[in-house]
Design an enzyme around this catalytic site. Structure first.
Site, PDB file in Angstrom:
ATOM      1  N   ARG A  51       0.852  -1.207   0.000  1.00  0.00           N
ATOM      2  CA  ARG A  51       0.000   0.000   0.000  1.00  0.00           C
ATOM      3  C   ARG A  51       0.878   1.243   0.000  1.00  0.00           C
ATOM      4  O   ARG A  51       0.579   2.236  -0.652  1.00  0.00           O
ATOM      5  CB  ARG A  51      -0.968   0.010   1.196  1.00  0.00           C
ATOM      6  N   TYR A 103     -15.478  16.934 -16.723  1.00  0.00           N
ATOM      7  CA  TYR A 103     -15.891  15.531 -16.692  1.00  0.00           C
ATOM      8  C   TYR A 103     -16.987  15.332 -15.631  1.00  0.00           C
ATOM      9  O   TYR A 103     -16.849  15.791 -14.485  1.00  0.00           O
ATOM     10  CB  TYR A 103     -14.648  14.666 -16.391  1.00  0.00           C
ATOM     11  N   ASP A 175      -6.394  18.587 -14.999  1.00  0.00           N
ATOM     12  CA  ASP A 175      -6.729  17.233 -15.449  1.00  0.00           C
ATOM     13  C   ASP A 175      -6.250  17.141 -16.901  1.00  0.00           C
ATOM     14  O   ASP A 175      -6.850  17.714 -17.806  1.00  0.00           O
ATOM     15  CB  ASP A 175      -8.244  17.012 -15.334  1.00  0.00           C
ATOM     16  N   LYS A 200      -7.177   6.089 -19.803  1.00  0.00           N
ATOM     17  CA  LYS A 200      -7.420   6.592 -21.151  1.00  0.00           C
ATOM     18  C   LYS A 200      -6.137   6.485 -22.003  1.00  0.00           C
ATOM     19  O   LYS A 200      -5.655   5.402 -22.210  1.00  0.00           O
ATOM     20  CB  LYS A 200      -7.947   8.034 -21.069  1.00  0.00           C
TER      21      LYS A 200
HETATM   22  C1  LIG Z   1     -11.266  13.955 -18.176  1.00  0.00           C
HETATM   23  C2  LIG Z   1     -11.432  12.811 -17.233  1.00  0.00           C
HETATM   24  N1  LIG Z   1     -10.949  12.919 -15.986  1.00  0.00           N
HETATM   25  C3  LIG Z   1     -11.071  11.913 -15.088  1.00  0.00           C
HETATM   26  C4  LIG Z   1     -11.721  10.740 -15.406  1.00  0.00           C
HETATM   27  C5  LIG Z   1     -11.872   9.656 -14.364  1.00  0.00           C
HETATM   28  O1  LIG Z   1     -10.975   8.622 -14.579  1.00  0.00           O
HETATM   29  P1  LIG Z   1     -11.234   7.087 -14.157  1.00  0.00           P
HETATM   30  O2  LIG Z   1     -12.379   6.604 -14.978  1.00  0.00           O
HETATM   31  O3  LIG Z   1      -9.944   6.421 -14.464  1.00  0.00           O
HETATM   32  O4  LIG Z   1     -11.566   7.101 -12.705  1.00  0.00           O
HETATM   33  C6  LIG Z   1     -12.240  10.576 -16.700  1.00  0.00           C
HETATM   34  C7  LIG Z   1     -12.944   9.341 -17.062  1.00  0.00           C
HETATM   35  O5  LIG Z   1     -13.651   9.267 -18.054  1.00  0.00           O
HETATM   36  C8  LIG Z   1     -12.097  11.651 -17.632  1.00  0.00           C
HETATM   37  O6  LIG Z   1     -12.594  11.561 -18.881  1.00  0.00           O
END
Ligand SMILES: Cc1ncc(COP(=O)(O)O)c(C=O)c1O
Length: 386
Positions: A51, A103, A175, A200
């Site tokens: 962890r 998001y 992000d 992604k």
């Molecule tokens: C721009 C963006 N940020 C964060 C996330 C969240 O990531 P995760 O699905 O790996 O938790 C996503 C998921 O689609 C996203 O498109």
């Protein structure tokens, strides 16, 4: 070897990746172990309990440091776990200024979880950066941005926003999921924290859920390490291995993703069944100039509204496509299609969604790396049924 001097494509493959210490394995092995034997209770080891730290995760984290030009990285169980850790830097009473078109899962985490702990959020349109300063007060601690945004591909100027956050002594978190480090490196543009959904483009094969935070300040890194160790949302050894394996082809995948996307954006723009296409590569896109300066290319997500823009037609189109799989993610080698109003942004109330332009008819494409001619045939067939 001075890694800092390597160019990006070499960093993707070699950054932080010396052969493994045990047997010289060239690919970081999967250390599928919860704990590590010690010779004595008084000996502190680099790896003690997974962890806290694990060699496979550490290899991924070193690679992330290298490609985002940071100093410290932490790999998490998911992108939202990474966002959650960043928000835990704040205290009750603090305020956050977040981009308005973000998001849906981030919006849900902010408004449904952190607002319960008395952290407040202002959702602000940021392509005019002066809007940010209007919301800054003594309680503001963090500015949260995405660029390009999901799903409307708004681009905001990271350098300009960083100059505002520095002036007011605020943290700036970006992000960077949609761009990936191939297209832009926010820390080099003045951001304090970069976050990724590794699920992604970084992993790139739609086979991993993982997330990351990268910083270039030891004090922030220490706080985030403490949060990660205390809350435990780590990326496991197998997921870290898959993420690292995917990462090593990020540059070639992104190049092809972007080439295919440019062709598809222009095809859609001319199609008589299409009303509007969102892609920052168009000179007519309101943020085209910033995108051109800030990013190496224009990314691989396009959104569009079919003529008439109604819910039912959008659903018919996404159900008819063959090569584009109707699925909730993006950034994999295969093309995916989504309907934000009922999928990724379904958690945002309709009037909030529509206010920022996420209308019922909006369709989002994550363009893969197939032959672009085949993708165009698929799209043309589906558009011609409505
Ligand atoms: C721009 C963006 N940020 C964060 C996330 C969240 O990531 P995760 O699905 O790996 O938790 C996503 C998921 O689609 C996203 O498109």
């Amino acid at each position: 070897m001075n890694e800092k001097k390597l160019k990006f494509n070499s960093k993707v493959i070699h950054g932080g990746q010396a052969p493994d210490k045990a047997y010289g394995a060239v690919s970081a092995p999967i250390y599928q172990t919860s704990t590590f034997a010690k010779p004595s209770p008084t000996v502190n080891q680099e790896f003690e309990y997974s962890r806290g730290e694990n060699p496979t995760r550490a290899a991924l984290e070193r690679a992330l440091v290298s490609i985002e030009d940071g100093t410290h990285a932490m790999a998490f169980a998911s992108g939202v776990a990474a966002i959650d850790a960043i928000l835990r830097l704040l205290n009750a009473g603090d305020e956050v200024i977040a981009i308005n078109d973000l998001y849906g899962g981030s919006y849900r985490l902010f408004t449904k979880v952190f607002e319960r702990y008395n952290i407040s959020f202002h959702f602000v349109k940021m392509d005019d950066v002066s809007n940010i300063e209007k919301h800054i007060n003594d309680k503001t601690k963090l500015v949260w941005i995405e660029t390009p945004t999901n799903p409307l591909l708004t681009i905001v100027d990271i350098t300009k926003i960083a100059s505002i956050t520095k002036k007011h002594n605020l943290l700036l978190a970006v992000d960077n999921t949609f761009a990936s480090p191939y297209l832009q490196q926010p820390l080099t543009l003045g951001a304090d924290i970069v976050m990724h959904s590794i699920s992604k483009y970084i992993s790139g094969h739609s086979d991993v859920i993982s997330g990351a935070v990268i910083v270039n300040d030891k004090e922030i890194a220490d706080k985030l390490y403490f949060i990660q160790k205390s809350t435990g949302a780590i990326s496991g050894p197998m997921d870290s291995f898959l993420a690292l394996r995917g990462l090593k082809t990020l540059h070639v995948r992104m190049q092809r993703h972007c080439e295919n996307t440019a062709v598809i954006a222009r095809f859609l723009e001319k199609h008589d069944k299409v009303e509007k296409v969102f892609w920052p590569g168009f000179e007519s896109h309101p943020n085209h100039k910033v995108a051109k300066e800030q990013m190496k290319d224009f990314g691989a997500v396009i959104s569009f509204v079919p003529k008439g823009g109604n819910f039912d037609d959008a659903v018919k189109i996404v159900e008819t496509l063959n090569l584009f799989a109707l699925a909730d993610s993006l950034g994999g080698v295969e093309s995916l299609i989504g309907h934000p109003a009922s999928m990724s942004h379904g958690s945002i109330p309709r009037e909030e969604r529509e206010k920022v332009g996420i209308v019922d008819g909006l369709i989002r494409l994550s363009v893969g790396i197939e032959d672009v001619e085949d993708l165009i045939v698929d799209l043309d067939n589906a558009l011609n049924i409505v």
